[in-house]
Design a protein around this motif. Structure first.
Motif, PDB file in Angstrom:
ATOM      1  N   LYS A 268      -2.110  13.175   1.788  1.00  0.00           N
ATOM      2  CA  LYS A 268      -2.449  12.807   0.405  1.00  0.00           C
ATOM      3  C   LYS A 268      -3.795  12.096   0.338  1.00  0.00           C
ATOM      4  CE  LYS A 268       0.343  11.087  -2.489  1.00  0.00           C
ATOM      5  NZ  LYS A 268       1.292  10.172  -3.163  1.00  0.00           N
ATOM      6  N   SER A 269      -4.152  11.383   1.403  1.00  0.00           N
ATOM      7  CA  SER A 269      -5.396  10.610   1.431  1.00  0.00           C
ATOM      8  C   SER A 269      -6.100  10.814   2.761  1.00  0.00           C
ATOM      9  CB  SER A 269      -5.097   9.122   1.236  1.00  0.00           C
ATOM     10  OG  SER A 269      -4.358   8.874   0.064  1.00  0.00           O
TER      11      SER A 269
ATOM     12  N   LEU B  11      -8.379   5.446   2.562  1.00  0.00           N
ATOM     13  CA  LEU B  11      -7.813   4.161   2.967  1.00  0.00           C
ATOM     14  C   LEU B  11      -8.579   3.637   4.181  1.00  0.00           C
ATOM     15  CD1 LEU B  11      -5.306   5.525   1.419  1.00  0.00           C
ATOM     16  CD2 LEU B  11      -3.921   3.966   2.792  1.00  0.00           C
TER      17      LEU B  11
ATOM     18  N   ILE C  39       0.828  -1.203   0.000  1.00  0.00           N
ATOM     19  CA  ILE C  39       0.000   0.000   0.000  1.00  0.00           C
ATOM     20  C   ILE C  39       0.863   1.255   0.000  1.00  0.00           C
ATOM     21  CG2 ILE C  39      -1.663   1.348   1.345  1.00  0.00           C
ATOM     22  CD1 ILE C  39      -2.786  -1.110  -0.171  1.00  0.00           C
TER      23      ILE C  39
ATOM     24  N   VAL D 299       0.363   4.021  -2.934  1.00  0.00           N
ATOM     25  CA  VAL D 299      -0.074   5.391  -2.661  1.00  0.00           C
ATOM     26  C   VAL D 299       0.973   6.411  -3.102  1.00  0.00           C
ATOM     27  CG1 VAL D 299      -0.740   6.998  -0.816  1.00  0.00           C
ATOM     28  CG2 VAL D 299      -1.594   4.666  -0.791  1.00  0.00           C
ATOM     29  N   THR D 300       2.222   5.997  -3.136  1.00  0.00           N
ATOM     30  CA  THR D 300       3.286   6.899  -3.598  1.00  0.00           C
ATOM     31  C   THR D 300       3.089   7.287  -5.055  1.00  0.00           C
ATOM     32  OG1 THR D 300       4.861   5.901  -2.075  1.00  0.00           O
ATOM     33  CG2 THR D 300       5.783   7.158  -3.893  1.00  0.00           C
TER      34      THR D 300
ATOM     35  N   THR E 224       0.038   6.613  -6.878  1.00  0.00           N
ATOM     36  CA  THR E 224      -1.371   6.700  -7.272  1.00  0.00           C
ATOM     37  C   THR E 224      -2.143   7.575  -6.293  1.00  0.00           C
ATOM     38  OG1 THR E 224      -1.198   4.418  -8.065  1.00  0.00           O
ATOM     39  CG2 THR E 224      -3.408   5.339  -7.891  1.00  0.00           C
ATOM     40  N   ASN E 225      -3.052   8.392  -6.814  1.00  0.00           N
ATOM     41  CA  ASN E 225      -3.901   9.203  -5.947  1.00  0.00           C
ATOM     42  C   ASN E 225      -5.067   8.363  -5.433  1.00  0.00           C
ATOM     43  OD1 ASN E 225      -2.421  11.602  -6.243  1.00  0.00           O
ATOM     44  ND2 ASN E 225      -3.441  12.077  -8.170  1.00  0.00           N
ATOM     45  N   ILE E 226      -5.085   8.143  -4.148  1.00  0.00           N
ATOM     46  CA  ILE E 226      -6.144   7.374  -3.512  1.00  0.00           C
ATOM     47  C   ILE E 226      -6.901   8.294  -2.562  1.00  0.00           C
ATOM     48  CG2 ILE E 226      -6.703   5.406  -2.042  1.00  0.00           C
ATOM     49  CD1 ILE E 226      -5.592   4.622  -4.781  1.00  0.00           C
TER      50      ILE E 226
ATOM     51  N   ILE F 299       2.062   8.530   4.692  1.00  0.00           N
ATOM     52  CA  ILE F 299       1.219   9.018   3.596  1.00  0.00           C
ATOM     53  C   ILE F 299       0.864  10.484   3.772  1.00  0.00           C
ATOM     54  CG2 ILE F 299      -1.042   8.733   2.485  1.00  0.00           C
ATOM     55  CD1 ILE F 299      -0.846   5.743   3.215  1.00  0.00           C
TER      56      ILE F 299
END
Length: 238
Positions: free
Chosen positions: A74-75, A53, A41, A45-46, A48-50, A71
Protein backbone atom coordinates in the motif's frame (compact mmCIF):
# COMPACT_ATOMS: atom_id res chain seq x y z
CA UNK A 1 1.22 20.36 -7.63
CA UNK A 2 0.25 17.18 -5.82
CA UNK A 3 2.40 16.51 -2.77
CA UNK A 4 3.74 13.16 -1.60
CA UNK A 5 2.13 12.18 1.69
CA UNK A 6 4.52 10.78 4.28
CA UNK A 7 4.79 9.51 7.85
CA UNK A 8 7.70 9.35 10.28
CA UNK A 9 7.90 6.43 12.71
CA UNK A 10 10.78 6.02 15.13
CA UNK A 11 10.90 4.99 18.80
CA UNK A 12 13.42 7.77 19.46
CA UNK A 13 11.75 11.19 19.84
CA UNK A 14 14.96 12.97 18.81
CA UNK A 15 15.04 11.02 15.54
CA UNK A 16 11.38 11.89 14.88
CA UNK A 17 12.14 15.56 15.53
CA UNK A 18 15.19 15.57 13.24
CA UNK A 19 13.38 13.97 10.29
CA UNK A 20 10.41 16.31 10.81
CA UNK A 21 12.74 19.29 10.45
CA UNK A 22 14.29 17.80 7.33
CA UNK A 23 10.88 17.19 5.75
CA UNK A 24 9.80 20.78 6.50
CA UNK A 25 12.63 21.94 4.24
CA UNK A 26 11.39 19.88 1.27
CA UNK A 27 8.38 21.18 -0.65
CA UNK A 28 7.35 17.89 -2.28
CA UNK A 29 6.21 16.33 1.02
CA UNK A 30 3.03 16.57 3.05
CA UNK A 31 3.88 15.26 6.54
CA UNK A 32 0.73 13.52 7.76
CA UNK A 33 2.05 12.10 11.03
CA UNK A 34 5.27 11.90 13.07
CA UNK A 35 5.15 9.53 16.02
CA UNK A 36 6.92 6.93 18.16
CA UNK A 37 3.91 4.56 18.18
CA UNK A 38 3.90 1.77 15.54
CA UNK A 39 0.34 0.78 16.46
CA UNK A 40 -0.86 4.31 15.80
CA UNK A 41 0.72 4.15 12.35
CA UNK A 42 -0.70 0.70 11.63
CA UNK A 43 -4.19 2.04 12.40
CA UNK A 44 -3.68 5.21 10.36
CA UNK A 45 -2.38 3.45 7.24
CA UNK A 46 -5.36 1.09 7.35
CA UNK A 47 -7.74 4.00 6.78
CA UNK A 48 -5.54 6.51 4.94
CA UNK A 49 -3.51 6.34 1.73
CA UNK A 50 0.07 7.19 2.61
CA UNK A 51 2.71 7.35 -0.12
CA UNK A 52 5.92 6.98 1.92
CA UNK A 53 6.79 5.85 5.46
CA UNK A 54 10.12 6.82 7.03
CA UNK A 55 10.36 3.88 9.38
CA UNK A 56 12.81 2.66 12.02
CA UNK A 57 13.63 -1.05 12.12
CA UNK A 58 14.35 -1.75 15.78
CA UNK A 59 11.38 -0.78 17.94
CA UNK A 60 10.38 -2.53 21.19
CA UNK A 61 6.66 -3.03 20.56
CA UNK A 62 6.62 -3.81 16.85
CA UNK A 63 9.62 -3.94 14.53
CA UNK A 64 9.76 -2.03 11.28
CA UNK A 65 9.97 -5.29 9.34
CA UNK A 66 6.79 -6.57 10.99
CA UNK A 67 4.99 -3.34 10.25
CA UNK A 68 6.09 -3.37 6.60
CA UNK A 69 4.73 -6.90 6.27
CA UNK A 70 1.41 -5.72 7.75
CA UNK A 71 1.14 -2.73 5.41
CA UNK A 72 2.34 -4.61 2.33
CA UNK A 73 2.46 -2.74 -0.98
CA UNK A 74 0.00 0.00 0.00
CA UNK A 75 2.94 2.33 0.71
CA UNK A 76 6.62 2.69 -0.04
CA UNK A 77 9.24 2.77 2.71
CA UNK A 78 12.46 4.55 3.60
CA UNK A 79 14.20 2.62 6.38
CA UNK A 80 16.00 4.65 9.05
CA UNK A 81 18.28 2.59 11.26
CA UNK A 82 21.59 2.57 13.11
CA UNK A 83 22.18 -1.02 11.99
CA UNK A 84 23.20 -1.85 8.42
CA UNK A 85 22.57 -5.60 8.85
CA UNK A 86 18.83 -5.09 8.30
CA UNK A 87 19.30 -3.61 4.84
CA UNK A 88 18.99 -6.87 2.89
CA UNK A 89 15.83 -7.99 4.68
CA UNK A 90 14.35 -4.52 4.35
CA UNK A 91 14.76 -4.49 0.57
CA UNK A 92 12.55 -7.54 0.27
CA UNK A 93 9.72 -5.08 0.87
CA UNK A 94 8.66 -1.90 -0.94
CA UNK A 95 11.80 -0.01 0.14
CA UNK A 96 13.01 3.08 -1.72
CA UNK A 97 16.14 3.77 0.34
CA UNK A 98 17.99 2.79 3.54
CA UNK A 99 19.27 5.64 5.71
CA UNK A 100 21.90 4.84 8.34
CA UNK A 101 21.81 6.89 11.53
CA UNK A 102 23.01 9.48 12.24
CA UNK A 103 21.29 10.84 9.13
CA UNK A 104 22.72 14.00 7.57
CA UNK A 105 20.51 16.30 5.53
CA UNK A 106 22.64 15.64 2.43
CA UNK A 107 22.01 11.90 2.69
CA UNK A 108 18.32 12.51 3.43
CA UNK A 109 18.05 14.71 0.34
CA UNK A 110 19.46 11.95 -1.88
CA UNK A 111 16.58 9.78 -0.71
CA UNK A 112 14.20 12.66 -1.51
CA UNK A 113 15.45 12.73 -5.11
CA UNK A 114 14.82 8.99 -5.46
CA UNK A 115 11.30 9.39 -4.07
CA UNK A 116 10.59 12.36 -6.34
CA UNK A 117 11.66 10.44 -9.46
CA UNK A 118 9.57 7.48 -8.40
CA UNK A 119 6.36 9.41 -7.80
CA UNK A 120 6.82 11.85 -10.67
CA UNK A 121 5.98 9.06 -13.13
CA UNK A 122 3.00 7.93 -11.05
CA UNK A 123 1.57 11.45 -10.83
CA UNK A 124 2.10 11.91 -14.57
CA UNK A 125 0.06 8.77 -15.27
CA UNK A 126 -2.69 10.09 -13.02
CA UNK A 127 -2.67 13.41 -14.86
CA UNK A 128 -2.83 11.68 -18.23
CA UNK A 129 -5.80 9.59 -17.12
CA UNK A 130 -7.57 12.69 -15.86
CA UNK A 131 -6.90 14.41 -19.18
CA UNK A 132 -8.27 11.40 -21.05
CA UNK A 133 -11.44 11.57 -18.97
CA UNK A 134 -11.85 15.25 -19.83
CA UNK A 135 -11.45 14.35 -23.49
CA UNK A 136 -14.68 12.35 -23.30
CA UNK A 137 -17.06 15.28 -22.84
CA UNK A 138 -17.53 19.03 -22.92
CA UNK A 139 -20.02 21.50 -21.50
CA UNK A 140 -21.36 24.03 -24.00
CA UNK A 141 -23.65 26.98 -23.41
CA UNK A 142 -26.82 26.90 -25.46
CA UNK A 143 -30.25 28.48 -24.88
CA UNK A 144 -28.98 30.09 -21.68
CA UNK A 145 -27.88 26.82 -20.05
CA UNK A 146 -24.86 24.54 -19.94
CA UNK A 147 -25.33 21.24 -21.75
CA UNK A 148 -22.97 18.30 -21.40
CA UNK A 149 -22.15 16.62 -24.70
CA UNK A 150 -20.31 13.34 -25.17
CA UNK A 151 -17.61 13.95 -27.75
CA UNK A 152 -18.08 10.53 -29.34
CA UNK A 153 -21.59 11.73 -30.28
CA UNK A 154 -20.27 14.95 -31.83
CA UNK A 155 -20.03 14.27 -35.57
CA UNK A 156 -18.81 17.65 -36.80
CA UNK A 157 -18.81 21.35 -35.98
CA UNK A 158 -19.95 23.94 -38.47
CA UNK A 159 -18.86 27.55 -38.01
CA UNK A 160 -20.89 30.59 -39.02
CA UNK A 161 -19.24 33.88 -37.93
CA UNK A 162 -19.48 33.91 -34.12
CA UNK A 163 -21.84 30.93 -33.87
CA UNK A 164 -21.24 27.21 -34.06
CA UNK A 165 -23.59 24.46 -35.08
CA UNK A 166 -22.73 21.28 -33.19
CA UNK A 167 -23.98 18.33 -35.21
CA UNK A 168 -24.51 15.38 -32.86
CA UNK A 169 -25.83 11.93 -33.68
CA UNK A 170 -29.35 12.73 -32.51
CA UNK A 171 -29.58 16.53 -32.44
CA UNK A 172 -28.05 19.86 -33.45
CA UNK A 173 -27.04 22.51 -30.91
CA UNK A 174 -26.16 26.16 -31.44
CA UNK A 175 -23.58 27.90 -29.26
CA UNK A 176 -21.90 31.31 -29.27
CA UNK A 177 -18.23 30.57 -30.00
CA UNK A 178 -15.64 30.54 -32.76
CA UNK A 179 -14.15 27.53 -34.49
CA UNK A 180 -10.64 28.68 -33.56
CA UNK A 181 -11.50 28.77 -29.87
CA UNK A 182 -13.56 25.57 -29.89
CA UNK A 183 -10.76 23.71 -31.66
CA UNK A 184 -8.47 24.23 -28.66
CA UNK A 185 -10.92 22.24 -26.49
CA UNK A 186 -10.81 19.16 -28.69
CA UNK A 187 -8.35 16.30 -28.90
CA UNK A 188 -6.20 16.59 -32.02
CA UNK A 189 -6.14 12.82 -32.27
CA UNK A 190 -9.92 12.64 -32.57
CA UNK A 191 -10.91 15.88 -34.30
CA UNK A 192 -9.45 17.76 -37.25
CA UNK A 193 -10.23 21.05 -38.93
CA UNK A 194 -10.58 20.32 -42.65
CA UNK A 195 -12.12 23.60 -43.80
CA UNK A 196 -12.31 27.20 -42.57
CA UNK A 197 -15.90 26.43 -41.56
CA UNK A 198 -15.70 22.78 -40.43
CA UNK A 199 -14.11 20.55 -37.81
CA UNK A 200 -14.87 16.84 -38.10
CA UNK A 201 -14.80 13.89 -35.75
CA UNK A 202 -12.32 11.62 -37.54
CA UNK A 203 -14.04 8.51 -36.17
CA UNK A 204 -17.30 9.66 -37.77
CA UNK A 205 -15.88 9.98 -41.31
CA UNK A 206 -17.61 7.37 -43.50
CA UNK A 207 -16.38 8.14 -47.01
CA UNK A 208 -13.75 10.36 -48.61
CA UNK A 209 -14.28 11.27 -52.27
CA UNK A 210 -11.98 13.74 -54.00
CA UNK A 211 -12.11 16.84 -51.82
CA UNK A 212 -15.22 15.88 -49.94
CA UNK A 213 -15.98 14.04 -46.70
CA UNK A 214 -19.24 12.21 -46.04
CA UNK A 215 -20.66 11.98 -42.51
CA UNK A 216 -24.21 10.68 -42.12
CA UNK A 217 -25.24 11.86 -45.62
CA UNK A 218 -23.76 15.29 -44.98
CA UNK A 219 -21.16 16.40 -47.55
CA UNK A 220 -18.32 18.44 -46.04
CA UNK A 221 -15.69 20.09 -48.28
CA UNK A 222 -11.96 19.84 -47.62
CA UNK A 223 -10.37 23.29 -47.91
CA UNK A 224 -7.21 23.91 -49.94
CA UNK A 225 -5.10 24.90 -46.94
CA UNK A 226 -6.16 21.77 -45.00
CA UNK A 227 -5.63 19.16 -47.73
CA UNK A 228 -2.07 18.17 -46.87
CA UNK A 229 -2.74 17.42 -43.22
CA UNK A 230 -5.96 15.60 -43.97
CA UNK A 231 -4.31 13.55 -46.72
CA UNK A 232 -1.54 12.60 -44.28
CA UNK A 233 -4.16 11.31 -41.83
CA UNK A 234 -5.75 9.20 -44.59
CA UNK A 235 -2.38 7.73 -45.59
CA UNK A 236 -1.63 6.82 -41.98
CA UNK A 237 -4.94 4.96 -41.79
CA UNK A 238 -4.45 2.93 -44.96
Amino acid sequence: MKKISCIILDDEPMAVSLLSKYIEKVSIFNLVKATTSPFEIAELVTHTNIDVLFIDIQMPELTGIQLMKMIGHKSKFVITSAYSEYALEGYEHNVVDYLLKPISFDRFYKAVLKINDLFKDDFLKIAIKAEEKRDNFLFVKTDGKLVKINLEDLLFIEGLKDYLYLHLKSEKLITLDTLKNFETKLSQKKFMRIHKSYIVNLNAVETVERNRVFIQNKIIPVGESYKVLFQKWIEDCV
